[in-house]
Design an enzyme around this catalytic site. Structure first.
Site, PDB file in Angstrom:
ATOM      1  N   TYR A   1       2.692   2.199   6.763  1.00  0.00           N
ATOM      2  CA  TYR A   1       2.047   1.616   5.570  1.00  0.00           C
ATOM      3  C   TYR A   1       2.292   2.526   4.360  1.00  0.00           C
ATOM      4  CZ  TYR A   1      -1.773   0.112   2.468  1.00  0.00           C
ATOM      5  OH  TYR A   1      -2.512  -0.309   1.384  1.00  0.00           O
ATOM      6  N   ALA A   2       2.038   3.835   4.548  1.00  0.00           N
ATOM      7  CA  ALA A   2       2.215   4.795   3.443  1.00  0.00           C
ATOM      8  C   ALA A   2       3.672   4.822   2.980  1.00  0.00           C
ATOM      9  CB  ALA A   2       1.765   6.184   3.881  1.00  0.00           C
ATOM     10  N   ALA A   3       4.598   4.725   3.933  1.00  0.00           N
ATOM     11  CA  ALA A   3       6.030   4.741   3.572  1.00  0.00           C
ATOM     12  C   ALA A   3       6.380   3.519   2.718  1.00  0.00           C
ATOM     13  CB  ALA A   3       6.885   4.775   4.835  1.00  0.00           C
TER      14      ALA A   3
ATOM     15  N   ASN B   1       1.265  -8.086  -4.893  1.00  0.00           N
ATOM     16  CA  ASN B   1      -0.008  -7.549  -4.402  1.00  0.00           C
ATOM     17  C   ASN B   1      -0.188  -7.724  -2.895  1.00  0.00           C
ATOM     18  OD1 ASN B   1      -3.101  -7.008  -4.562  1.00  0.00           O
ATOM     19  ND2 ASN B   1      -2.950  -9.107  -3.788  1.00  0.00           N
TER      20      ASN B   1
ATOM     21  N   ILE C   1     -10.794   0.722  -2.346  1.00  0.00           N
ATOM     22  CA  ILE C   1     -11.387  -0.430  -3.041  1.00  0.00           C
ATOM     23  C   ILE C   1     -12.025  -1.348  -1.994  1.00  0.00           C
ATOM     24  CG2 ILE C   1     -10.962  -2.295  -4.701  1.00  0.00           C
ATOM     25  CD1 ILE C   1     -10.055   0.491  -5.733  1.00  0.00           C
TER      26      ILE C   1
ATOM     27  N   ALA D   1      -3.007 -13.840  -3.331  1.00  0.00           N
ATOM     28  CA  ALA D   1      -4.066 -14.175  -4.295  1.00  0.00           C
ATOM     29  C   ALA D   1      -5.277 -14.851  -3.655  1.00  0.00           C
ATOM     30  CB  ALA D   1      -3.489 -15.074  -5.388  1.00  0.00           C
TER      31      ALA D   1
ATOM     32  N   ARG E   1      -7.457 -13.569  -1.453  1.00  0.00           N
ATOM     33  CA  ARG E   1      -8.598 -12.695  -1.112  1.00  0.00           C
ATOM     34  C   ARG E   1      -8.493 -11.385  -1.896  1.00  0.00           C
ATOM     35  NH1 ARG E   1      -7.652 -10.761   4.060  1.00  0.00           N
ATOM     36  NH2 ARG E   1      -5.774 -11.922   4.574  1.00  0.00           N
TER      37      ARG E   1
HETATM   38  N1  NAP Z   1      -8.340  -2.448  -0.630  1.00  0.00           N
HETATM   39  C1  NAP Z   1      -7.938  -1.213  -0.883  1.00  0.00           C
HETATM   40  O1  NAP Z   1      -8.703  -0.250  -0.824  1.00  0.00           O
HETATM   41  C2  NAP Z   1      -6.495  -0.957  -1.250  1.00  0.00           C
HETATM   42  C3  NAP Z   1      -6.142   0.345  -1.590  1.00  0.00           C
HETATM   43  C4  NAP Z   1      -4.838   0.617  -1.949  1.00  0.00           C
HETATM   44  C5  NAP Z   1      -3.906  -0.399  -1.975  1.00  0.00           C
HETATM   45  N2  NAP Z   1      -4.263  -1.658  -1.636  1.00  0.00           N
HETATM   46  C6  NAP Z   1      -3.221  -2.689  -1.671  1.00  0.00           C
HETATM   47  O2  NAP Z   1      -3.673  -3.752  -2.471  1.00  0.00           O
HETATM   48  C7  NAP Z   1      -3.120  -4.977  -2.010  1.00  0.00           C
HETATM   49  C8  NAP Z   1      -4.238  -5.997  -1.781  1.00  0.00           C
HETATM   50  O3  NAP Z   1      -5.128  -5.447  -0.833  1.00  0.00           O
HETATM   51  P1  NAP Z   1      -6.497  -6.173  -0.430  1.00  0.00           P
HETATM   52  O4  NAP Z   1      -7.407  -5.096  -0.028  1.00  0.00           O
HETATM   53  O5  NAP Z   1      -6.883  -7.138  -1.470  1.00  0.00           O
HETATM   54  O6  NAP Z   1      -6.018  -6.943   0.894  1.00  0.00           O
HETATM   55  P2  NAP Z   1      -6.679  -8.190   1.669  1.00  0.00           P
HETATM   56  O7  NAP Z   1      -8.052  -8.446   1.199  1.00  0.00           O
HETATM   57  O8  NAP Z   1      -6.440  -7.915   3.115  1.00  0.00           O
HETATM   58  O9  NAP Z   1      -5.744  -9.430   1.210  1.00  0.00           O
HETATM   59  C9  NAP Z   1      -4.377  -9.422   1.557  1.00  0.00           C
HETATM   60  C10 NAP Z   1      -3.644 -10.542   0.855  1.00  0.00           C
HETATM   61  O10 NAP Z   1      -2.254 -10.474   1.264  1.00  0.00           O
HETATM   62  C11 NAP Z   1      -1.871 -11.717   1.838  1.00  0.00           C
HETATM   63  N3  NAP Z   1      -0.964 -11.528   2.979  1.00  0.00           N
HETATM   64  C12 NAP Z   1      -1.145 -10.703   4.027  1.00  0.00           C
HETATM   65  N4  NAP Z   1      -0.143 -10.867   4.906  1.00  0.00           N
HETATM   66  C13 NAP Z   1       0.671 -11.836   4.415  1.00  0.00           C
HETATM   67  C14 NAP Z   1       1.868 -12.462   4.866  1.00  0.00           C
HETATM   68  N5  NAP Z   1       2.436 -12.154   6.025  1.00  0.00           N
HETATM   69  N6  NAP Z   1       2.435 -13.405   4.086  1.00  0.00           N
HETATM   70  C15 NAP Z   1       1.860 -13.758   2.923  1.00  0.00           C
HETATM   71  N7  NAP Z   1       0.737 -13.206   2.440  1.00  0.00           N
HETATM   72  C16 NAP Z   1       0.150 -12.256   3.175  1.00  0.00           C
HETATM   73  C17 NAP Z   1      -3.161 -12.362   2.328  1.00  0.00           C
HETATM   74  O11 NAP Z   1      -2.963 -13.764   2.396  1.00  0.00           O
HETATM   75  P3  NAP Z   1      -3.702 -14.656   3.542  1.00  0.00           P
HETATM   76  O12 NAP Z   1      -5.119 -14.845   3.074  1.00  0.00           O
HETATM   77  O13 NAP Z   1      -2.921 -15.911   3.589  1.00  0.00           O
HETATM   78  O14 NAP Z   1      -3.631 -13.853   4.817  1.00  0.00           O
HETATM   79  C18 NAP Z   1      -4.155 -11.937   1.267  1.00  0.00           C
HETATM   80  O15 NAP Z   1      -4.090 -12.786   0.147  1.00  0.00           O
HETATM   81  C19 NAP Z   1      -2.333  -4.651  -0.739  1.00  0.00           C
HETATM   82  O16 NAP Z   1      -0.974  -4.512  -1.042  1.00  0.00           O
HETATM   83  C20 NAP Z   1      -2.920  -3.311  -0.320  1.00  0.00           C
HETATM   84  O17 NAP Z   1      -1.998  -2.557   0.413  1.00  0.00           O
HETATM   85  C21 NAP Z   1      -5.548  -1.976  -1.267  1.00  0.00           C
END
Ligand code: NAP
Length: 240
Positions: free
Chosen positions: A145-147, A80, A182, A11, A13
């Site tokens: 990642y896709a898996a 998420n 996104i 949550a 970012r």
């Molecule tokens: N952006 C897109 O286009 C897109 C598309 C499809 C699916 N998604 C999915 O949507 C979700 C959110 O994506 P996003 O783009 O918002 O990602 P993001 O901006 O990179 O943020 C990732 C979030 O996950 C947390 N996180 C990462 N590694 C972690 C760990 N080891 N332990 C605890 N928390 C961890 C981060 O916390 P910290 O700040 O503490 O690192 C951050 O809050 C993800 O599951 C992603 O696969 C995104």
């Protein structure tokens, strides 16, 4: 404002932050990130519960704390948090493979396990797992990642069916969302040329915003979506 509590992982970012901003006027929030330092602002009615989801021991502790401190009024789970380390599988270090499996799939499974225990007693609750379009289409250099993202879709559909066997009369729903492209930190690292290529492939001719994902999550948590269950919702501007 209800007394229902919603857990949002990741949550700090991107999508998780937008989801927490959208939900904070309606629910009590339990906000997760890898560390309290990851948060730059915290919406009202929120508590923080952190764990490194790549570390199975921390996930066990996190789930115990979630049940102990919030089990009585937990209503929603938004799994998420996610990571991607894009690489050809041939060159992908084992450490990166384990991190993606642990953060993107193992941790959501363990959190779902805890939530299903809680929801089986309260006979209500909504789980939303954030998958990805690549969980269906596949994507070169994102095999692991896709898996993990395909795994979240199967997990959600299976748990929606399992909920029926836990309780005949229940209001437990389990869903997944598959966003397309996104704009967040995760996609900011994609080279401009790649982005232009994707733009041409999206019928809506733009990338999605984190707020649009938050709107969908808010709807799926609400009573208006009470008959939407055990399915995967695409939100991708028509990207096939
Ligand atoms: N952006 C897109 O286009 C897109 C598309 C499809 C699916 N998604 C999915 O949507 C979700 C959110 O994506 P996003 O783009 O918002 O990602 P993001 O901006 O990179 O943020 C990732 C979030 O996950 C947390 N996180 C990462 N590694 C972690 C760990 N080891 N332990 C605890 N928390 C961890 C981060 O916390 P910290 O700040 O503490 O690192 C951050 O809050 C993800 O599951 C992603 O696969 C995104």
């Amino acid at each position: 404002m209800t007394n229902k509590k919603i857990l949002i992982t990741g949550a700090s970012r991107g999508l998780g932050l937008a989801i927490s901003q959208k939900l904070s006027s309606q629910y009590h929030l339990i906000l997760h990130a890898s560390s309290p330092d990851s948060f730059t602002s915290i919406p009202p009615n929120s508590q923080i519960l952190c764990a490194d989801l790549s570390n199975p021991e921390q996930v066990t502790g996190f789930c115990k704390q979630l049940k102990k401190e919030h089990g009585d009024s937990l209503y929603g789970i938004i799994n998420n948090a996610g990571v991607t380390f894009d690489n050809s599988l041939i060159f992908q270090p084992e450490k990166a493979i384990d991190a993606m499996l642990n953060v993107n799939l193992r941790a959501p499974i363990m959190i779902c396990k805890t939530a299903m225990k809680i929801f089986s007693l309260s006979k209500q609750g909504v789980i939303i797992n954030i998958s990805s379009i690549v969980g269906e289409t596949g994507n070169a250099f994102q095999a692991v990642y896709a898996a993990t993202k395909a795994g979240l879709v199967a997990l959600s559909k299976s748990l929606a069916q399992e909920a029926a066997s836990l309780n005949e009369e229940h209001k437990i729903r389990v869903l997944s969302i598959s966003p397309g492209f996104i704009e967040t930190d995760m996609t900011n690292t994609i080279p401009e040329k790649e982005k232009e290529k994707y733009l041409k492939m999206i019928p809506s001719k733009r990338f999605g915003s984190a707020e649009e994902i938050a709107d969908l999550v808010s709807f799926l948590l609400s009573e208006q979506s009470a008959y939407i269950n055990g399915t995967n919702i695409h939100i991708n501007g028509g990207l096939a």
